[in-house]
Design a protein around this motif. Structure first.
Motif, PDB file in Angstrom:
ATOM      1  N   MET A  48       0.927  -1.321   0.036  1.00  0.00           N
ATOM      2  CA  MET A  48      -0.030  -0.232   0.007  1.00  0.00           C
ATOM      3  C   MET A  48       1.055   1.090  -0.263  1.00  0.00           C
ATOM      4  N   TYR A  49       0.384   2.553  -0.623  1.00  0.00           N
ATOM      5  CA  TYR A  49       1.234   3.553  -0.339  1.00  0.00           C
ATOM      6  C   TYR A  49       0.467   4.575  -0.608  1.00  0.00           C
ATOM      7  N   ILE A  50       1.517   5.307   0.154  1.00  0.00           N
ATOM      8  CA  ILE A  50       0.469   6.031   0.719  1.00  0.00           C
ATOM      9  C   ILE A  50       1.105   7.727   1.014  1.00  0.00           C
ATOM     10  N   SER A  51       0.415   8.748   0.901  1.00  0.00           N
ATOM     11  CA  SER A  51       0.609  10.133   1.051  1.00  0.00           C
ATOM     12  C   SER A  51      -0.052  10.946   2.026  1.00  0.00           C
ATOM     13  N   ILE A  52       1.119  11.255   3.243  1.00  0.00           N
ATOM     14  CA  ILE A  52      -0.093  12.149   4.106  1.00  0.00           C
ATOM     15  C   ILE A  52       0.337  13.520   4.662  1.00  0.00           C
ATOM     16  N   ARG A  53      -0.195  14.875   3.893  1.00  0.00           N
ATOM     17  CA  ARG A  53       0.043  16.204   4.773  1.00  0.00           C
ATOM     18  C   ARG A  53       0.030  16.465   5.881  1.00  0.00           C
ATOM     19  N   ILE A  54       1.177  17.205   6.775  1.00  0.00           N
ATOM     20  CA  ILE A  54       0.768  17.841   8.303  1.00  0.00           C
ATOM     21  C   ILE A  54       0.766  19.098   8.070  1.00  0.00           C
ATOM     22  N   LYS A  55       0.678  19.849   8.356  1.00  0.00           N
ATOM     23  CA  LYS A  55       0.838  20.471   9.263  1.00  0.00           C
ATOM     24  C   LYS A  55       2.384  21.031  10.331  1.00  0.00           C
ATOM     25  N   GLY A  56       3.474  22.277   9.610  1.00  0.00           N
ATOM     26  CA  GLY A  56       4.443  21.950   9.752  1.00  0.00           C
ATOM     27  C   GLY A  56       5.473  21.627   9.318  1.00  0.00           C
ATOM     28  N   HIS A  57       7.024  21.747   9.547  1.00  0.00           N
ATOM     29  CA  HIS A  57       8.149  20.863   8.972  1.00  0.00           C
ATOM     30  C   HIS A  57       8.282  19.999  10.007  1.00  0.00           C
ATOM     31  N   LEU A  58       8.958  18.251   9.332  1.00  0.00           N
ATOM     32  CA  LEU A  58       8.990  17.598  10.907  1.00  0.00           C
ATOM     33  C   LEU A  58      10.603  17.586   9.911  1.00  0.00           C
ATOM     34  N   ASP A  59      12.033  17.299  10.747  1.00  0.00           N
ATOM     35  CA  ASP A  59      13.097  16.903  10.469  1.00  0.00           C
ATOM     36  C   ASP A  59      13.624  15.290  10.006  1.00  0.00           C
ATOM     37  N   PRO A  60      13.418  14.996   8.312  1.00  0.00           N
ATOM     38  CA  PRO A  60      13.008  13.602   8.100  1.00  0.00           C
ATOM     39  C   PRO A  60      14.545  12.699   9.192  1.00  0.00           C
ATOM     40  N   GLY A  61      15.400  13.436   9.211  1.00  0.00           N
ATOM     41  CA  GLY A  61      16.855  12.533  10.641  1.00  0.00           C
ATOM     42  C   GLY A  61      16.169  11.810  11.730  1.00  0.00           C
ATOM     43  N   LEU A  62      15.309  13.571  12.267  1.00  0.00           N
ATOM     44  CA  LEU A  62      15.071  12.729  13.561  1.00  0.00           C
ATOM     45  C   LEU A  62      13.797  11.778  13.229  1.00  0.00           C
ATOM     46  N   TRP A  63      12.782  11.725  12.265  1.00  0.00           N
ATOM     47  CA  TRP A  63      11.687  11.443  12.586  1.00  0.00           C
ATOM     48  C   TRP A  63      11.119  10.232  11.492  1.00  0.00           C
ATOM     49  N   GLN A  64      12.264  10.413  10.442  1.00  0.00           N
ATOM     50  CA  GLN A  64      11.535   9.173   9.035  1.00  0.00           C
ATOM     51  C   GLN A  64      12.058   8.041   9.562  1.00  0.00           C
ATOM     52  N   ASP A  65      12.801   7.597  10.475  1.00  0.00           N
ATOM     53  CA  ASP A  65      12.650   5.810  11.028  1.00  0.00           C
ATOM     54  C   ASP A  65      11.428   5.637  12.002  1.00  0.00           C
ATOM     55  N   TYR A  66      11.112   6.887  12.632  1.00  0.00           N
ATOM     56  CA  TYR A  66       9.971   6.463  13.548  1.00  0.00           C
ATOM     57  C   TYR A  66       8.643   6.547  13.482  1.00  0.00           C
ATOM     58  N   LEU A  67       8.817   7.010  11.689  1.00  0.00           N
ATOM     59  CA  LEU A  67       7.183   7.179  11.379  1.00  0.00           C
ATOM     60  C   LEU A  67       7.953   6.402  10.111  1.00  0.00           C
ATOM     61  N   ASP A  68       8.161   5.058  10.418  1.00  0.00           N
ATOM     62  CA  ASP A  68       8.405   3.458   9.537  1.00  0.00           C
ATOM     63  C   ASP A  68       8.805   3.879   8.272  1.00  0.00           C
ATOM     64  N   GLY A  69      10.396   4.553   7.997  1.00  0.00           N
ATOM     65  CA  GLY A  69      10.537   4.828   6.537  1.00  0.00           C
ATOM     66  C   GLY A  69       9.738   6.042   5.852  1.00  0.00           C
ATOM     67  N   LEU A  70       8.563   6.211   6.410  1.00  0.00           N
ATOM     68  CA  LEU A  70       8.310   7.071   5.199  1.00  0.00           C
ATOM     69  C   LEU A  70       8.847   8.342   4.799  1.00  0.00           C
ATOM     70  N   GLN A  71       8.714   8.913   3.845  1.00  0.00           N
ATOM     71  CA  GLN A  71      10.098   9.834   3.324  1.00  0.00           C
ATOM     72  C   GLN A  71       9.194  11.206   3.521  1.00  0.00           C
ATOM     73  N   ILE A  72      10.122  11.765   4.014  1.00  0.00           N
ATOM     74  CA  ILE A  72       9.150  13.382   4.490  1.00  0.00           C
ATOM     75  C   ILE A  72      10.157  14.867   3.776  1.00  0.00           C
ATOM     76  N   THR A  73       9.069  15.560   2.869  1.00  0.00           N
ATOM     77  CA  THR A  73       9.743  16.213   2.334  1.00  0.00           C
ATOM     78  C   THR A  73       8.758  18.050   2.803  1.00  0.00           C
ATOM     79  N   HIS A  74       9.380  19.150   2.834  1.00  0.00           N
ATOM     80  CA  HIS A  74       8.958  20.030   3.576  1.00  0.00           C
ATOM     81  C   HIS A  74       8.355  20.912   2.117  1.00  0.00           C
ATOM     82  N   GLU A  75       7.432  20.960   2.078  1.00  0.00           N
ATOM     83  CA  GLU A  75       6.506  21.991   1.100  1.00  0.00           C
ATOM     84  C   GLU A  75       6.615  23.699   1.706  1.00  0.00           C
TER      85      GLU A  75
END
Length: 72
Positions: free
Chosen positions: A1-28
């Motif tokens: 299953m492929y997912i795309s989640i948009r959230i408010k704010g910027h997350l640091d990929p270095g800190l949160w990517q592993d915690y969020l099951d390896g999802l890629q994090i990009t800032h808009e």
């Protein structure tokens, strides 16, 4: 299953990517972050959503697909 989640704010990929099951994090540029990638099943998705709720991160949108964005 492929997912795309948009959230408010910027997350640091270095800190949160592993915690969020390896999802890629990009800032808009509008102050939002896009989390995207593959998860094995719906329970894994619920786990990610629970983690975001625990962090009090506002969820703005969620999209799922059975095929990767490159296949669409």
């Amino acid at each position: 299953m492929y997912i795309s989640i948009r959230i408010k704010g910027h997350l640091d990929p270095g800190l949160w990517q592993d915690y969020l099951d390896g999802l890629q994090i990009t800032h808009e540029s509008n102050g939002l972050s896009l989390l995207f990638g593959a998860l094995p099943d719906q329970p894994a998705l619920y786990g990610v959503l629970k983690k975001l709720a625990h962090l009090s991160i506002p969820l703005l949108s969620l999209e799922t697909s059975e095929s990767s964005p490159q296949e669409s």
